[in-house]
Design an enzyme around this catalytic site. Structure first.
Site, short mmCIF file in Angstrom:
data_model
loop_
_atom_site.label_atom_id
_atom_site.label_comp_id
_atom_site.label_asym_id
_atom_site.label_seq_id
_atom_site.Cartn_x
_atom_site.Cartn_y
_atom_site.Cartn_z
N CYS A 60 0.81 -1.22 0.00
CA CYS A 60 0.00 0.00 0.00
C CYS A 60 0.84 1.27 0.00
O CYS A 60 0.30 2.37 -0.17
CB CYS A 60 -0.97 -0.01 1.17
SG CYS A 60 -2.06 -1.42 1.06
N CYS A 86 0.71 2.41 6.21
CA CYS A 86 1.05 1.03 6.57
C CYS A 86 0.98 0.18 5.31
O CYS A 86 0.28 0.53 4.37
CB CYS A 86 0.07 0.50 7.62
SG CYS A 86 -1.64 0.52 7.06
N HIS A 97 -9.40 3.12 -1.31
CA HIS A 97 -7.98 2.78 -1.22
C HIS A 97 -7.55 1.90 -2.40
O HIS A 97 -7.46 0.68 -2.27
CB HIS A 97 -7.73 2.08 0.12
CG HIS A 97 -6.37 1.53 0.30
ND1 HIS A 97 -5.23 2.14 -0.19
CD2 HIS A 97 -5.93 0.39 0.92
CE1 HIS A 97 -4.18 1.41 0.12
NE2 HIS A 97 -4.56 0.34 0.78
C1 LIG Z 1 -14.50 -5.38 4.35
C2 LIG Z 1 -14.86 -5.91 2.96
C3 LIG Z 1 -14.70 -7.43 2.91
C4 LIG Z 1 -16.30 -5.51 2.69
O1 LIG Z 1 -16.63 -5.85 1.39
P1 LIG Z 1 -18.15 -5.83 0.90
O2 LIG Z 1 -18.96 -6.79 1.71
O3 LIG Z 1 -18.13 -5.99 -0.58
O4 LIG Z 1 -18.57 -4.35 1.28
P2 LIG Z 1 -19.87 -3.54 0.95
O5 LIG Z 1 -19.50 -2.21 0.49
O6 LIG Z 1 -20.79 -4.36 0.08
O7 LIG Z 1 -20.53 -3.36 2.39
C5 LIG Z 1 -21.19 -4.44 3.05
C6 LIG Z 1 -22.46 -3.88 3.69
O8 LIG Z 1 -22.06 -2.90 4.64
C7 LIG Z 1 -22.75 -1.68 4.37
N1 LIG Z 1 -21.84 -0.56 4.70
C8 LIG Z 1 -20.54 -0.44 4.37
N2 LIG Z 1 -20.07 0.72 4.84
C9 LIG Z 1 -21.08 1.34 5.48
C10 LIG Z 1 -21.20 2.57 6.15
N3 LIG Z 1 -20.17 3.42 6.27
N4 LIG Z 1 -22.39 2.89 6.68
C11 LIG Z 1 -23.45 2.07 6.57
N5 LIG Z 1 -23.39 0.87 5.93
C12 LIG Z 1 -22.22 0.53 5.38
C13 LIG Z 1 -23.04 -1.73 2.89
O9 LIG Z 1 -24.14 -0.91 2.55
C14 LIG Z 1 -23.37 -3.18 2.69
O10 LIG Z 1 -24.69 -3.38 3.09
P3 LIG Z 1 -25.66 -4.40 2.28
O11 LIG Z 1 -24.99 -5.74 2.43
O12 LIG Z 1 -26.94 -4.27 3.01
O13 LIG Z 1 -25.65 -3.91 0.89
C15 LIG Z 1 -13.94 -5.29 1.87
O14 LIG Z 1 -14.21 -3.93 1.75
C16 LIG Z 1 -12.50 -5.49 2.21
O15 LIG Z 1 -11.95 -6.58 1.98
N6 LIG Z 1 -11.83 -4.45 2.75
C17 LIG Z 1 -10.51 -4.54 3.26
C18 LIG Z 1 -9.57 -4.17 2.20
C19 LIG Z 1 -8.17 -4.43 2.67
O16 LIG Z 1 -7.81 -5.47 3.17
N7 LIG Z 1 -7.37 -3.45 2.48
C20 LIG Z 1 -6.00 -3.58 2.80
C21 LIG Z 1 -5.61 -2.40 3.47
S1 LIG Z 1 -3.87 -2.23 3.48
#
Ligand SMILES: CC(C)(COP(=O)(O)OP(=O)(O)OC[C@H]1O[C@@H](n2cnc3c(N)ncnc32)[C@H](O)[C@@H]1OP(=O)(O)O)[C@@H](O)C(=O)NCCC(=O)NCCS
Length: 431
Positions: free
Chosen positions: A94, A417, A387
């Site tokens: 990242c 990070c 991101h």
């Molecule tokens: C966490 C993760 C698995 C979620 O993926 P996802 O399930 O496709 O995420 P979505 O955007 O569909 O959100 C899931 C649900 O949460 C809800 N949601 C997400 N953020 C929200 C917020 N801020 N407020 C309200 N609801 C929220 C969505 O509306 C969705 O609801 P639904 O299922 O009723 O439609 C994915 O984003 C991920 O892997 N993130 C980590 C990335 C990572 O590892 N990065 C490395 C960093 S170095």
């Protein structure tokens, strides 16, 4: 005023990015190379730069295109740049765009070049899907077979389980732990509650929504007309939820530890597509071309720890070194930009900055100190904005410098990070 590494002072002249869009949405038809080309072309046009001035293009990406792995060269081969622009790609998870920026800056500081474009791009909508080992071996054997019968025999060796494709996981190759599991672990070790994480996520969305509404975040973005029909235009990040609330966030189910966890889709950064880049020049070159730079690189540092420990905690080791190299302390810093992989990670990093244990591990007796929340990620961060792994470091650099200028601040600190247990920190200065 300072020059890092005793070299020439490096100016960050300007920067721009595409909007960041959630994977599988607005930019799903664009590759990382496309996103990189779009933002570099915009940067050149916004700065009225002659392509002939560009001597190097350095780009970061985390999940490369297997057919065109040197994204930097592919981006450089665009009509606005001469074919003689040398280009190389970097990978530091990242912090890849940060690596691109510091590699280009090093070349300028050394006096090898005067002008470079650096940044990164990522398309998590377009990750390579791999064949299993069994399928790959059968395909190689079939391609080498001299007869039709030989090809049929090779392909007949494929078993049903070999047909299951492999997608890259966001997991550590050495430990098998996913980023999300690491964030869960850090929340537990550092006593970060679910409530704290959700409040931090809410803050990220509120500040990003405010920065979008008043135009500050929009100023860093370019409008993108989306191929193939170019009928729709994306003008801003599409993951920022101005309507989210603490109640909505607190109802979301944990994703990575469903029973006892606290990391949710709401308090994690989303999988995102986007590109971002900056124009770097030696101070003299920028002056001779009449540019007024956004600011200058004062110092930077990278650090790493055992990925099996606290995977995303290494910014805590990098920041004191960057501050020391800058000859500054946290008290001198006007604004802090921290990459938000997860709320649990930012909050763990903040606790680490206050701890003597982490200070001593970084080789210092005094902790970095407590980061004043009113100076931290003042336009939100990766949780709300998104991101795209390879691009984030460039977004943070530009946001920090633009906001320093608006607030008439002098020094900014950024941290990122990165997978592999790595961390990055940079101190920038104005004027
Ligand atoms: C966490 C993760 C698995 C979620 O993926 P996802 O399930 O496709 O995420 P979505 O955007 O569909 O959100 C899931 C649900 O949460 C809800 N949601 C997400 N953020 C929200 C917020 N801020 N407020 C309200 N609801 C929220 C969505 O509306 C969705 O609801 P639904 O299922 O009723 O439609 C994915 O984003 C991920 O892997 N993130 C980590 C990335 C990572 O590892 N990065 C490395 C960093 S170095």
């Amino acid at each position: 005023m300072a020059t890092f590494g005793n070299g020439r002072r490096v100016a960050i002249v300007a920067g721009v990015r595409t909007p960041f869009t959630k994977a599988g949405t607005a930019f799903k038809s664009l590759s990382a190379i496309d996103l990189g080309k779009l933002c570099v072309a915009e940067l050149i046009q916004r700065t009225s730069l002659s392509g002939a001035e560009v001597q190097a293009l350095v780009f970061g990406t985390v999940i490369p295109n297997v057919v065109a792995p040197n994204i930097a060269r592919e981006v450089a081969l665009m009509p606005l740049l001469p074919k003689g622009v040398q280009a190389f790609s970097v990978s530091r998870a990242c912090a890849s765009a940060n690596q691109a920026i510091t590699d280009a800056a090093d070349q300028i500081a050394l006096g090898h070049i005067d002008t470079a474009i650096a940044g990164g791009a990522e398309s998590l909508s377009n990750v390579p899907i791999l064949h299993s080992q069994g399928m790959a071996e059968a395909l190689v054997l079939a391609s080498k077979a001299k007869t039709f019968g030989g090809r049929v025999r090779a392909l007949a060796s494929v078993r049903p389980k070999d047909l299951v494709p492999i997608t890259p996981a966001i997991a550590e190759p050495t430990t098998g732990e996913t980023m999300g599991q690491s964030a869960e672990k850090m929340a537990k070790i550092n006593n970060i509650s679910r409530e704290e994480q959700d409040h931090f996520a809410l803050r990220s969305h509120r500040l990003a929504a405010a920065g979008t509404a008043d135009g500050r975040l929009i100023a860093e973005q370019m409008p993108v007309y989306v191929p193939p029909r170019f009928e729709s235009v994306v003008e801003s990040d599409n993951g920022i939820r101005s309507d989210t609330s603490y109640e909505a966030l607190s109802q979301l189910k944990p994703v990575f530890d469903r029973k006892y966890g606290s990391v949710t889709a709401g308090n994690a950064s989303p999988l995102t597509d986007g590109g971002a880049c900056v124009l770097l020049m030696s101070e003299e070159k920028a002056r001779s071309l009449g540019y007024e730079p956004l600011g200058y690189i004062r110092s930077y540092a990278y650090a790493a720890l055992d990925p099996g420990e606290q995977l995303l905690q290494a910014p805590v080791l990098a920041a004191p070194v960057a501050l020391h190299r800058a000859g500054l302390t946290l008290r001198d810093i006007d604004l802090v930009e921290m990459h938000e992989a997860f709320a649990a990670q930012v909050l763990s990093n903040l606790r680490g900055f206050e701890s003597t244990y982490w200070a001593e591990r970084a080789g210092f007796s005094e902790p970095v100190g407590e980061v004043d929340q009113s100076r931290l990620n003042v336009m939100g961060g990766s949780i709300a904005i998104g991101h795209p792994f390879g691009a984030t470091g460039s977004r943070i650099t530009v946001t920090l410098l633009n906001e320093l200028r608006r607030r008439d601040g002098q020094f900014g600190l950024m941290t990122v990070c990165a997978a592999g247990g790595m961390g990055f920190a940079m101190v920038v200065e104005r004027g």
